[in-house]
Design an enzyme around this catalytic site. Sequence first.
Site, PDB file in Angstrom:
ATOM      1  N   CYS A  72      37.087   1.696  -7.162  1.00 35.73           N
ATOM      2  CA  CYS A  72      35.959   1.154  -6.414  1.00 35.73           C
ATOM      3  C   CYS A  72      36.120  -0.329  -6.091  1.00 35.73           C
ATOM      4  O   CYS A  72      35.425  -0.851  -5.221  1.00 35.73           O
ATOM      5  CB  CYS A  72      34.667   1.363  -7.201  1.00 35.73           C
ATOM      6  N   ARG A 154      22.472   1.773 -11.995  1.00 32.29           N
ATOM      7  CA  ARG A 154      23.866   2.016 -11.614  1.00 32.29           C
ATOM      8  C   ARG A 154      23.846   2.822 -10.325  1.00 32.29           C
ATOM      9  O   ARG A 154      23.764   4.053 -10.341  1.00 32.29           O
ATOM     10  CB  ARG A 154      24.599   2.768 -12.732  1.00 32.29           C
ATOM     11  N   ARG A 156      25.371   4.402  -7.101  1.00 39.47           N
ATOM     12  CA  ARG A 156      26.675   4.895  -6.685  1.00 39.47           C
ATOM     13  C   ARG A 156      26.526   5.843  -5.487  1.00 39.47           C
ATOM     14  O   ARG A 156      25.471   6.427  -5.249  1.00 39.47           O
ATOM     15  CB  ARG A 156      27.366   5.639  -7.839  1.00 39.47           C
TER      16      ARG A 156
END
Length: 308
Positions: A72, A154, A156
Site C-alpha cells: 500500500c 482503519r 481501507r
Amino acid sequence: MKVGSLFAGIGGIDLGFQQAGFDVLWANEIDKKACKTYRLNFPDTTLFECDIRNLDASLVPKVDIISAGFPCQPFSVCGKQKGFEDNRGNLFFEIMRIADVINPQIIFLENVKNLVNHDNGRTFNVIHNELVTRGYYIRYLVADACDYGIPQHRTRTYLLAFRDIVQCEAYRFPEKTKLKQGVFDIINKSATVDCSFYLSENSLKYSKIMNAIKDDNQIYRFSDYGIQSGKDGICFTLKANMGTWYDRIPIIKDDYGIRKITPYECLALMGFPKDFKIADILLKNAYKHIGNSVCVPIIQQIANSIKT
C-alpha cells in the site's frame, strides 16, 4: 471454494476467509520473518516463500479465488504516493500475471483508502481496466473498521472482481454495525505485562505523555504532530511504522503505569483471535507485520457475503 493468497503477510486475509469456511490452499510471501508467523498459524497451507516476481504460476494449484493485500505504500497518503512509478506499486501487475494463468472466478484486493483517489483516480482506473479487459465485473467498498465492529479507525479499500456478472450484481457488502466495544474492552488494563513495555518515570517521554493524558480510557501515541489521542474509546490506525520507530507504538495508562501496548494487544485491536501466535522474531518485526495486516472480522464478513 479454494483460495490462493498473494502478499499473505502473517495471514490476516487468509484467516478471515478460513473463518468464513473457505480453504486457503496456498499462499505467497517474501518476508522471511512474516513467513515464520504464517507457518505457525497455517500449518496446512502450502507457503511459497519468495518474491512474487519469481513465483511460477504454472506450478501453483488452481483456486477459485485469488486474494491480495498488495503493497500500500505507493498509494498511501503517509508515503510518497509514487503509485505505479514505485516498484512496489507495479507489483499489482504480478497479480494479473498469475490470474492470467489460474483464471480464478473471483479476485479480492485490499489496499489503502487513497487507492481510489490516487493520481486523481487514474491509478484506480488502471486497476479497473486491467480487470475489466480480463472479463471481470467489479464491486468495491471503502470502509472504516470501526463501522464493522472493531474499535480502530482503519479505512481501507476492498475490491471484489467477479467472473460471473450475476454473482457480481447479487453481491452485497456487509452492512455497517454499531460499535459495541472500545479499546479497553479488548485491552485489559489490570493485566500484567513485561516491565520492558513501561516508560521510565524519569524519562522525558514519560513526562510528555503524562501531561498529555487527559482521559485514562483513551489510547495515545507520539506522532509527527505531537501526541495523538484516540477518541470515544476508538484507536487510531495501527501502522507498520510501529516497527520502524519504536515511539510510534500506541501508549496506554494501565493500573501499574504508562506503557506501550504489546504485539498481542495490537493483534486483538485488529480482530485476530486469542489463539493466533507470533513466531519467535524481533519485536520490531512483529509490530511491523501487524501494522501491515488487516482487520480480520471485516474480511470474514466480506467472505461470508460471497458464500450467500
